[in-house]
Design a protein around this motif. Sequence first.
Motif, PDB file in Angstrom:
ATOM      1  N   LYS A 224       0.845  -1.202   0.000  1.00  0.00           N
ATOM      2  CA  LYS A 224       0.000   0.000   0.000  1.00  0.00           C
ATOM      3  C   LYS A 224       0.882   1.254   0.000  1.00  0.00           C
ATOM      4  O   LYS A 224       0.643   2.201  -0.776  1.00  0.00           O
ATOM      5  N   CYS A 227       2.467   1.785  -3.389  1.00  0.00           N
ATOM      6  CA  CYS A 227       1.524   2.366  -4.351  1.00  0.00           C
ATOM      7  C   CYS A 227       1.342   3.859  -4.098  1.00  0.00           C
ATOM      8  O   CYS A 227       1.338   4.671  -5.037  1.00  0.00           O
ATOM      9  N   TRP A 250      -3.176  -4.757  -2.863  1.00  0.00           N
ATOM     10  CA  TRP A 250      -2.225  -3.699  -3.188  1.00  0.00           C
ATOM     11  C   TRP A 250      -1.069  -4.189  -4.053  1.00  0.00           C
ATOM     12  O   TRP A 250      -0.540  -3.432  -4.876  1.00  0.00           O
TER      13      TRP A 250
END
Length: 312
Positions: A224, A227, A250
């Motif tokens: 996460k 990203c 993710w």
Amino acid sequence: DDHNKENLFNSLNYDVAAKKRKKDLLNNKAKIQYFHQEKWIYVHKGSTKERHGYCTLGEAFNRLDFSSAILDSRRFNYVVRLLELIAKSQLTSLSGIAQKNYMNILEKVVQKVLEDQQNIRLIRELLQTLYTSLCTLVQRVGKSVLVGNINMWVHRMESILHWQQQLNNIQITRPPFKGTTFTDLPLCLQLNIMQRLSDGRDLVSLGQVAPDLQVLSEDRLLWKKLCQYHFTDRQIRKRLILSDKGQLDWKKMYFKLIRCYPRKEQYGDTLQLCRHCHILSWKGTDHPCTANNPETCSTSLSPQEFINLFRF
């Protein structure tokens, strides 16, 4: 009288020859001094061939001391990215000398990677990009504007294939170190270190080292943050992927996002453009700036912004 005239004539010839040798020597010294001392270049957005300060991408590439930059770990990735961008679309913009310089620097990069056994994948991708571009340009001989004889470019392509083979044959050996290893660290520290990796492929590779690292490399929070580091919230919302458990996947989202959008680029050191005198140089390079505080006038350039400076 004839004897005196002949002596006078010979003396004049000797004087002319001596002056010419002295002049050539001074010119050679000036050229060497100029090449080694001035590691900056004047450039102005919107310049033309008729305006003072006009320069080309090839001239900038010859003058900005990339050979020394690749030895600096803070600048290495920046130069490699620049080499990749030139390989993709700017090879035909380089003069013959600049193309030769490009290949010489590329060879030094490959030799450095072979010695250090680091950044192997990065250079493999660079060589593949360059080889693909050259294949396209060489097939269009007579239509493209590649400078140089076709046989010379074929020889360079053979060199690229040889470098690729050398990189493929690298056998990375475990260093003779018997102290604390990465897996001996507490899990929180291992995870903290893994969060510093900016390439998801490095996370995947690290997870293949040991079963415990495999578990850590699948951490949802890790992917996460990766990203969110590279992509905007809007980009992420457009590429949402749910796992079988109904949660955001993710990891899959990251690899989907990198196929759709460019990743964030961050470098330890970059080329600087002085807004006051329009001189391009590496940070810390002395240049003839008339500003009271030259450091406040410098703007960092990404590799793509560097290329854009020379698109007239």
